[in-house]
Structure formats: C-alpha cells, structure tokens
Design a protein around this motif. Structure first.
Motif, PDB file in Angstrom:
ATOM      1  N   ALA A  34      54.979  91.806 -76.098  1.00 18.24           N
ATOM      2  CA  ALA A  34      54.082  90.929 -76.850  1.00 18.24           C
ATOM      3  C   ALA A  34      54.538  89.476 -76.752  1.00 18.24           C
ATOM      4  O   ALA A  34      53.702  88.559 -76.629  1.00 18.24           O
ATOM      5  CB  ALA A  34      54.016  91.360 -78.315  1.00 18.24           C
ATOM      6  N   THR A  35      55.839  89.251 -76.775  1.00 15.09           N
ATOM      7  CA  THR A  35      56.372  87.898 -76.642  1.00 15.09           C
ATOM      8  C   THR A  35      56.029  87.323 -75.274  1.00 15.09           C
ATOM      9  O   THR A  35      55.588  86.173 -75.156  1.00 15.09           O
ATOM     10  CB  THR A  35      57.896  87.895 -76.852  1.00 15.09           C
ATOM     11  OG1 THR A  35      58.179  88.407 -78.154  1.00 15.09           O
ATOM     12  CG2 THR A  35      58.467  86.499 -76.719  1.00 15.09           C
ATOM     13  N   ALA A  36      56.236  88.107 -74.223  1.00 12.94           N
ATOM     14  CA  ALA A  36      55.926  87.651 -72.869  1.00 12.94           C
ATOM     15  C   ALA A  36      54.432  87.368 -72.723  1.00 12.94           C
ATOM     16  O   ALA A  36      54.033  86.365 -72.103  1.00 12.94           O
ATOM     17  CB  ALA A  36      56.367  88.690 -71.848  1.00 12.94           C
ATOM     18  N   ALA A  37      53.583  88.224 -73.304  1.00 12.40           N
ATOM     19  CA  ALA A  37      52.136  88.009 -73.230  1.00 12.40           C
ATOM     20  C   ALA A  37      51.736  86.732 -73.966  1.00 12.40           C
ATOM     21  O   ALA A  37      50.895  85.957 -73.482  1.00 12.40           O
ATOM     22  CB  ALA A  37      51.396  89.212 -73.801  1.00 12.40           C
ATOM     23  N   THR A  38      52.339  86.491 -75.119  1.00  6.63           N
ATOM     24  CA  THR A  38      52.033  85.285 -75.882  1.00  6.63           C
ATOM     25  C   THR A  38      52.443  84.034 -75.114  1.00  6.63           C
ATOM     26  O   THR A  38      51.683  83.060 -75.028  1.00  6.63           O
ATOM     27  CB  THR A  38      52.746  85.328 -77.247  1.00  6.63           C
ATOM     28  OG1 THR A  38      52.316  86.477 -77.953  1.00  6.63           O
ATOM     29  CG2 THR A  38      52.436  84.087 -78.066  1.00  6.63           C
ATOM     30  N   LEU A  39      53.636  84.053 -74.550  1.00  2.33           N
ATOM     31  CA  LEU A  39      54.083  82.905 -73.770  1.00  2.33           C
ATOM     32  C   LEU A  39      53.198  82.693 -72.544  1.00  2.33           C
ATOM     33  O   LEU A  39      52.894  81.555 -72.176  1.00  2.33           O
ATOM     34  CB  LEU A  39      55.538  83.090 -73.360  1.00  2.33           C
ATOM     35  CG  LEU A  39      56.555  82.962 -74.501  1.00  2.33           C
ATOM     36  CD1 LEU A  39      57.950  83.307 -74.014  1.00  2.33           C
ATOM     37  CD2 LEU A  39      56.525  81.572 -75.090  1.00  2.33           C
ATOM     38  N   GLY A  40      52.773  83.783 -71.914  1.00  2.00           N
ATOM     39  CA  GLY A  40      51.867  83.668 -70.778  1.00  2.00           C
ATOM     40  C   GLY A  40      50.528  83.059 -71.153  1.00  2.00           C
ATOM     41  O   GLY A  40      49.993  82.220 -70.422  1.00  2.00           O
ATOM     42  N   LEU A  41      49.988  83.475 -72.291  1.00  4.83           N
ATOM     43  CA  LEU A  41      48.716  82.902 -72.750  1.00  4.83           C
ATOM     44  C   LEU A  41      48.864  81.418 -73.086  1.00  4.83           C
ATOM     45  O   LEU A  41      47.971  80.618 -72.800  1.00  4.83           O
ATOM     46  CB  LEU A  41      48.204  83.670 -73.962  1.00  4.83           C
ATOM     47  CG  LEU A  41      47.577  85.024 -73.661  1.00  4.83           C
ATOM     48  CD1 LEU A  41      47.287  85.771 -74.962  1.00  4.83           C
ATOM     49  CD2 LEU A  41      46.305  84.853 -72.862  1.00  4.83           C
ATOM     50  N   LYS A  42      49.993  81.054 -73.700  1.00  2.00           N
ATOM     51  CA  LYS A  42      50.219  79.645 -74.010  1.00  2.00           C
ATOM     52  C   LYS A  42      50.330  78.821 -72.732  1.00  2.00           C
ATOM     53  O   LYS A  42      49.779  77.724 -72.645  1.00  2.00           O
ATOM     54  CB  LYS A  42      51.472  79.477 -74.861  1.00  2.00           C
ATOM     55  CG  LYS A  42      51.276  79.895 -76.295  1.00  2.00           C
ATOM     56  CD  LYS A  42      52.522  79.612 -77.107  1.00  2.00           C
ATOM     57  CE  LYS A  42      52.281  79.963 -78.544  1.00  2.00           C
ATOM     58  NZ  LYS A  42      52.127  78.779 -79.366  1.00  2.00           N
ATOM     59  N   LEU A  43      51.020  79.333 -71.731  1.00  2.00           N
ATOM     60  CA  LEU A  43      51.139  78.637 -70.465  1.00  2.00           C
ATOM     61  C   LEU A  43      49.777  78.515 -69.789  1.00  2.00           C
ATOM     62  O   LEU A  43      49.425  77.451 -69.276  1.00  2.00           O
ATOM     63  CB  LEU A  43      52.114  79.369 -69.545  1.00  2.00           C
ATOM     64  CG  LEU A  43      52.313  78.750 -68.165  1.00  2.00           C
ATOM     65  CD1 LEU A  43      52.896  77.345 -68.302  1.00  2.00           C
ATOM     66  CD2 LEU A  43      53.208  79.625 -67.325  1.00  2.00           C
ATOM     67  N   ALA A  44      49.004  79.584 -69.825  1.00  2.00           N
ATOM     68  CA  ALA A  44      47.661  79.537 -69.237  1.00  2.00           C
ATOM     69  C   ALA A  44      46.797  78.494 -69.946  1.00  2.00           C
ATOM     70  O   ALA A  44      45.992  77.808 -69.312  1.00  2.00           O
ATOM     71  CB  ALA A  44      47.006  80.910 -69.306  1.00  2.00           C
TER      72      ALA A  44
END
Length: 101
Positions: free
Chosen positions: A10-20
């Motif tokens: 979930a942390t990795a997905a959140t960081l990925g969405l923020k980067l996107a």
C-alpha cells in the motif's frame, strides 16, 4: 502475505500514485473538465468520510448522538457561523444527548 506485506504494498502504491500525479502536465489539470472532476471528487470523498464516521460502527450502522450533532453542524455551517463555533456547538449537542440519554 502478512499485514506488513500489505502495508508495504500500500505504501509503494501510494508513493507511485503521488509520483504519477507530479508527472501530469499542468496544462491538463487547468482544463475545465479535469478541474471540475477534481472538485467534485474531493466533495464526494469528504461526504463519504463524514457519512462513514457518523453512521458507522464496525460493520453496522448506528444512529446515536453523532447524527443530531452533524445535522446541527450542517445547519450552523449553512448560515455561515464561524467554524470554531460550529465545532463547539456540535460537540455540546452530542455531549448533551449522551448525558441525558
């Protein structure tokens, strides 16, 4: 998969969405339709959070002192009462109902 694995994913997905989100061109977000969608999405998510926190009790719906407090808060907010007064009066309404119930 343990709880920690879920947290890490979930942390990795959140960081990925923020980067996107940072990679989206500013010109795209300034157009009328994406701006309108973002505004409506914010309001709908906030309304859902209020509904869940007001009526939710685990997996059940509960109607207790929170419901009249939210109604009073909405009424005071509609007449443009200062926010701190809205919070204080809604808290007093909930406390009064719980005290006398």
């Amino acid at each position: 998969m343990t709880v920690w694995h879920v947290i890490l994913v979930a942390t990795a997905a959140t960081l990925g969405l923020k980067l996107a989100g940072h990679l989206v061109p500013a010109g795209f977000l300034e157009r009328e339709r994406p701006a309108r969608i973002a505004d409506l999405l914010t309001v709908s998510l906030l309304a859902a959070l209020i509904a869940v926190q007001t009526l939710g009790d685990g997996q059940a719906l509960t109607v207790d002192a929170r419901v009249p407090a939210v109604i009073v808060a909405a009424a005071l907010y509609a007449v443009r009462t200062p926010f701190i007064v809205v919070v204080a009066v809604a808290a007093a309404v909930a406390a009064g109902i719980r005290f006398f119930a």
